[in-house]
Design a protein around this motif. Sequence first.
Motif, PDB file in Angstrom:
ATOM      1  N   ALA A 317     -15.270   7.984   7.067  1.00  0.00           N
ATOM      2  CA  ALA A 317     -13.966   7.963   6.412  1.00  0.00           C
ATOM      3  C   ALA A 317     -13.958   7.067   5.200  1.00  0.00           C
ATOM      4  O   ALA A 317     -12.891   6.772   4.642  1.00  0.00           O
ATOM      5  N   ASP A 318     -15.181   6.661   4.764  1.00  0.00           N
ATOM      6  CA  ASP A 318     -15.226   5.737   3.633  1.00  0.00           C
ATOM      7  C   ASP A 318     -14.707   6.366   2.351  1.00  0.00           C
ATOM      8  O   ASP A 318     -14.216   5.671   1.459  1.00  0.00           O
ATOM      9  N   GLY A 319     -14.835   7.658   2.234  1.00  0.00           N
ATOM     10  CA  GLY A 319     -14.451   8.304   0.988  1.00  0.00           C
ATOM     11  C   GLY A 319     -12.948   8.455   0.804  1.00  0.00           C
ATOM     12  O   GLY A 319     -12.488   8.966  -0.213  1.00  0.00           O
ATOM     13  N   LEU A 320     -12.154   8.042   1.802  1.00  0.00           N
ATOM     14  CA  LEU A 320     -10.698   8.174   1.689  1.00  0.00           C
ATOM     15  C   LEU A 320     -10.105   7.014   0.909  1.00  0.00           C
ATOM     16  O   LEU A 320     -10.715   5.952   0.773  1.00  0.00           O
ATOM     17  N   ASN A 321      -8.904   7.200   0.422  1.00  0.00           N
ATOM     18  CA  ASN A 321      -8.235   6.212  -0.434  1.00  0.00           C
ATOM     19  C   ASN A 321      -7.492   5.199   0.441  1.00  0.00           C
ATOM     20  O   ASN A 321      -6.264   5.254   0.579  1.00  0.00           O
ATOM     21  N   TRP A 322      -8.239   4.237   1.008  1.00  0.00           N
ATOM     22  CA  TRP A 322      -7.624   3.245   1.885  1.00  0.00           C
ATOM     23  C   TRP A 322      -6.787   2.243   1.096  1.00  0.00           C
ATOM     24  O   TRP A 322      -5.777   1.732   1.602  1.00  0.00           O
ATOM     25  N   HIS A 323      -7.181   2.002  -0.118  1.00  0.00           N
ATOM     26  CA  HIS A 323      -6.380   1.112  -0.944  1.00  0.00           C
ATOM     27  C   HIS A 323      -4.989   1.712  -1.200  1.00  0.00           C
ATOM     28  O   HIS A 323      -3.966   1.014  -1.144  1.00  0.00           O
ATOM     29  N   GLY A 324      -4.972   3.029  -1.490  1.00  0.00           N
ATOM     30  CA  GLY A 324      -3.674   3.683  -1.731  1.00  0.00           C
ATOM     31  C   GLY A 324      -2.793   3.643  -0.492  1.00  0.00           C
ATOM     32  O   GLY A 324      -1.570   3.450  -0.575  1.00  0.00           O
ATOM     33  N   LEU A 325      -3.415   3.806   0.696  1.00  0.00           N
ATOM     34  CA  LEU A 325      -2.633   3.757   1.938  1.00  0.00           C
ATOM     35  C   LEU A 325      -2.069   2.358   2.153  1.00  0.00           C
ATOM     36  O   LEU A 325      -0.889   2.201   2.520  1.00  0.00           O
ATOM     37  N   ALA A 326      -2.913   1.338   1.897  1.00  0.00           N
ATOM     38  CA  ALA A 326      -2.458  -0.038   2.102  1.00  0.00           C
ATOM     39  C   ALA A 326      -1.333  -0.395   1.143  1.00  0.00           C
ATOM     40  O   ALA A 326      -0.365  -1.069   1.510  1.00  0.00           O
ATOM     41  N   MET A 327      -1.416   0.071  -0.080  1.00  0.00           N
ATOM     42  CA  MET A 327      -0.364  -0.229  -1.045  1.00  0.00           C
ATOM     43  C   MET A 327       0.964   0.418  -0.631  1.00  0.00           C
ATOM     44  O   MET A 327       2.041  -0.153  -0.817  1.00  0.00           O
ATOM     45  N   CYS A 328       0.849   1.613  -0.056  1.00  0.00           N
ATOM     46  CA  CYS A 328       2.079   2.314   0.366  1.00  0.00           C
ATOM     47  C   CYS A 328       2.688   1.653   1.596  1.00  0.00           C
ATOM     48  O   CYS A 328       3.915   1.521   1.689  1.00  0.00           O
ATOM     49  N   GLU A 329       1.844   1.224   2.545  1.00  0.00           N
ATOM     50  CA  GLU A 329       2.343   0.683   3.808  1.00  0.00           C
ATOM     51  C   GLU A 329       2.825  -0.769   3.681  1.00  0.00           C
ATOM     52  O   GLU A 329       3.872  -1.126   4.224  1.00  0.00           O
ATOM     53  N   SER A 330       2.040  -1.576   2.993  1.00  0.00           N
ATOM     54  CA  SER A 330       2.365  -3.018   2.995  1.00  0.00           C
ATOM     55  C   SER A 330       2.399  -3.647   1.609  1.00  0.00           C
ATOM     56  O   SER A 330       2.564  -4.871   1.490  1.00  0.00           O
ATOM     57  N   GLY A 331       2.238  -2.803   0.574  1.00  0.00           N
ATOM     58  CA  GLY A 331       2.173  -3.358  -0.776  1.00  0.00           C
ATOM     59  C   GLY A 331       0.842  -4.067  -1.040  1.00  0.00           C
ATOM     60  O   GLY A 331       0.739  -4.874  -1.970  1.00  0.00           O
ATOM     61  N   GLY A 332      -0.187  -3.797  -0.180  1.00  0.00           N
ATOM     62  CA  GLY A 332      -1.514  -4.419  -0.341  1.00  0.00           C
ATOM     63  C   GLY A 332      -1.588  -5.829   0.209  1.00  0.00           C
ATOM     64  O   GLY A 332      -2.569  -6.539  -0.042  1.00  0.00           O
ATOM     65  N   ASP A 333      -0.597  -6.287   0.988  1.00  0.00           N
ATOM     66  CA  ASP A 333      -0.573  -7.643   1.550  1.00  0.00           C
ATOM     67  C   ASP A 333      -1.097  -7.596   2.974  1.00  0.00           C
ATOM     68  O   ASP A 333      -0.462  -7.019   3.862  1.00  0.00           O
ATOM     69  N   PRO A 334      -2.308  -8.200   3.248  1.00  0.00           N
ATOM     70  CA  PRO A 334      -2.864  -8.147   4.613  1.00  0.00           C
ATOM     71  C   PRO A 334      -2.034  -8.935   5.630  1.00  0.00           C
ATOM     72  O   PRO A 334      -2.192  -8.719   6.840  1.00  0.00           O
ATOM     73  N   HIS A 335      -1.157  -9.811   5.175  1.00  0.00           N
ATOM     74  CA  HIS A 335      -0.345 -10.611   6.099  1.00  0.00           C
ATOM     75  C   HIS A 335       1.104 -10.125   6.196  1.00  0.00           C
ATOM     76  O   HIS A 335       1.956 -10.813   6.775  1.00  0.00           O
ATOM     77  N   ALA A 336       1.362  -8.949   5.668  1.00  0.00           N
ATOM     78  CA  ALA A 336       2.737  -8.432   5.654  1.00  0.00           C
ATOM     79  C   ALA A 336       3.211  -8.104   7.073  1.00  0.00           C
ATOM     80  O   ALA A 336       2.439  -7.659   7.936  1.00  0.00           O
ATOM     81  N   VAL A 337       4.498  -8.368   7.310  1.00  0.00           N
ATOM     82  CA  VAL A 337       5.128  -8.059   8.606  1.00  0.00           C
ATOM     83  C   VAL A 337       6.471  -7.367   8.294  1.00  0.00           C
ATOM     84  O   VAL A 337       7.225  -7.812   7.415  1.00  0.00           O
ATOM     85  N   ASP A 338       6.746  -6.286   8.994  1.00  0.00           N
ATOM     86  CA  ASP A 338       8.017  -5.590   8.722  1.00  0.00           C
ATOM     87  C   ASP A 338       9.203  -6.427   9.202  1.00  0.00           C
ATOM     88  O   ASP A 338       9.037  -7.425   9.909  1.00  0.00           O
ATOM     89  N   ALA A 339      10.416  -6.013   8.831  1.00  0.00           N
ATOM     90  CA  ALA A 339      11.610  -6.810   9.119  1.00  0.00           C
ATOM     91  C   ALA A 339      11.856  -6.977  10.608  1.00  0.00           C
ATOM     92  O   ALA A 339      12.408  -7.987  11.057  1.00  0.00           O
ATOM     93  N   SER A 340      11.408  -6.010  11.414  1.00  0.00           N
ATOM     94  CA  SER A 340      11.647  -6.107  12.865  1.00  0.00           C
ATOM     95  C   SER A 340      10.602  -6.955  13.560  1.00  0.00           C
ATOM     96  O   SER A 340      10.760  -7.296  14.736  1.00  0.00           O
ATOM     97  N   GLY A 341       9.495  -7.284  12.850  1.00  0.00           N
ATOM     98  CA  GLY A 341       8.423  -8.063  13.459  1.00  0.00           C
ATOM     99  C   GLY A 341       7.519  -7.241  14.344  1.00  0.00           C
ATOM    100  O   GLY A 341       6.660  -7.791  15.052  1.00  0.00           O
ATOM    101  N   THR A 342       7.654  -5.917  14.309  1.00  0.00           N
ATOM    102  CA  THR A 342       6.861  -5.053  15.190  1.00  0.00           C
ATOM    103  C   THR A 342       5.532  -4.666  14.556  1.00  0.00           C
ATOM    104  O   THR A 342       4.512  -4.584  15.242  1.00  0.00           O
ATOM    105  N   TYR A 343       5.510  -4.456  13.253  1.00  0.00           N
ATOM    106  CA  TYR A 343       4.318  -3.968  12.569  1.00  0.00           C
ATOM    107  C   TYR A 343       3.822  -5.046  11.583  1.00  0.00           C
ATOM    108  O   TYR A 343       4.616  -5.726  10.936  1.00  0.00           O
ATOM    109  N   GLY A 344       2.458  -5.071  11.479  1.00  0.00           N
ATOM    110  CA  GLY A 344       1.904  -6.088  10.588  1.00  0.00           C
ATOM    111  C   GLY A 344       0.581  -5.660   9.990  1.00  0.00           C
ATOM    112  O   GLY A 344      -0.068  -4.720  10.445  1.00  0.00           O
TER     113      GLY A 344
END
Length: 396
Positions: A317-344
């Motif tokens: 799966a290396d050829g997939l755009n993981w950077h694009g997915l991370a930017m969409c999900e968390s804005g590219g922040d590895p320490h991001a946590v959603d407002a409910s505290g459920t996802y990080g």
Amino acid sequence: MSSNHRSKTRAAYGPSPAQGGGRRRRARAAERPDSVVRRLLPQALVVAFLAGGTTAFVAEDRAIRLTVDGRPRVLHTFADDVHALLAEEGVRVGEHDLVAPAPDTPLAGGDAIAVRHGRPVRLTLDGRRYEVWTTAHTVDGALRELGVRAEGAYLSASRSQRIGRAGLALDVRTERQFTVMADGRARTIRTNAATVGEAVREAGVTLRGQDVLSVPADSFPRDGQTVTVLRVSGSRQVREEQIPFRVERTYDPTLARGTEVVARPGRPGLRRTTYLLRTVNGVRQRPRREGAEVVRRPREQVVRVGTKALPRSPEGADGLNWHGLAMCESGGDPHAVDASGTYGGLYQFDTHTWHALGGSGRPQDAPESEQTYRAKKLYLRRGESPWPHCGERLHG
């Protein structure tokens, strides 16, 4: 003149008057016993015959009083019975006519015969129609004959009106007892009304607005019937309701198996529904749907479903755009946590999924490389489905 001459003259001209009269008297006296009887006997027989015939004629003649539809007359007849007399007088009788005495009754002098012709009556009695016959001459007589109580009744014709041989149509509404229940009170009246609504008005009860009766207002009021007035107040309420959209899935061999991409988002439709809210005699009723209008039709959602085989290792799966997915999900922040505290983390793992993939602790506390590695493992199991909104970025 000589005596000889006088004797010749008498001889020539016949006897003298005195002599002639004497001879005629002597001749009539001599022939009376047999000749007179022979001469008078035929005359006596004729007189006797005529006298006997007149006696027989008078004996067969009868004086009869015949009354037809109330009109009497006296007549003389040789008829032997009632039937023959009526035929002789041209009086026709049918199955609905009344003859008294019976047609086969022998006649005697001084008898009285009555004929009353039947008359058709198209009777509507208390809302029900009948075809009846009567021999009465007036409406009043017909009602008595038919056993219809006319006291207090409505009649479409006066009681004194005569009924002709062609008959008539007669509407009769007898007086009935009728009770109206309204506003917690019973009102009982006697009425010959044609409809329930008319009887309710006679009872002094007024219908207002949306008020209704427990039976149709145009129905016929029956004797002993009780009708309830329902006091109704109400309003209308309009509610807007969403119409769900359909989802159409199409197979896409360019997407990995387990991956679904929304090609066209669906949009729910909008329906306005009108409900009738009623209160009956102070009790609120269940809302009743009166009508509905579609304001906006739903738009179908189109989803692309991947059928391409997944790689067997995370490296596949290396050829997939993981950077694009991370930017969409968390804005590219590895320490991001959603407002409910459920996802990080970069890829917004929940703790349960993170541990199922072999991770420990919290995903937002792990290094970026570990987060990407476990994201690839998750992709191998479930494709893009864990990221329903951003998964399509892997192919962008």
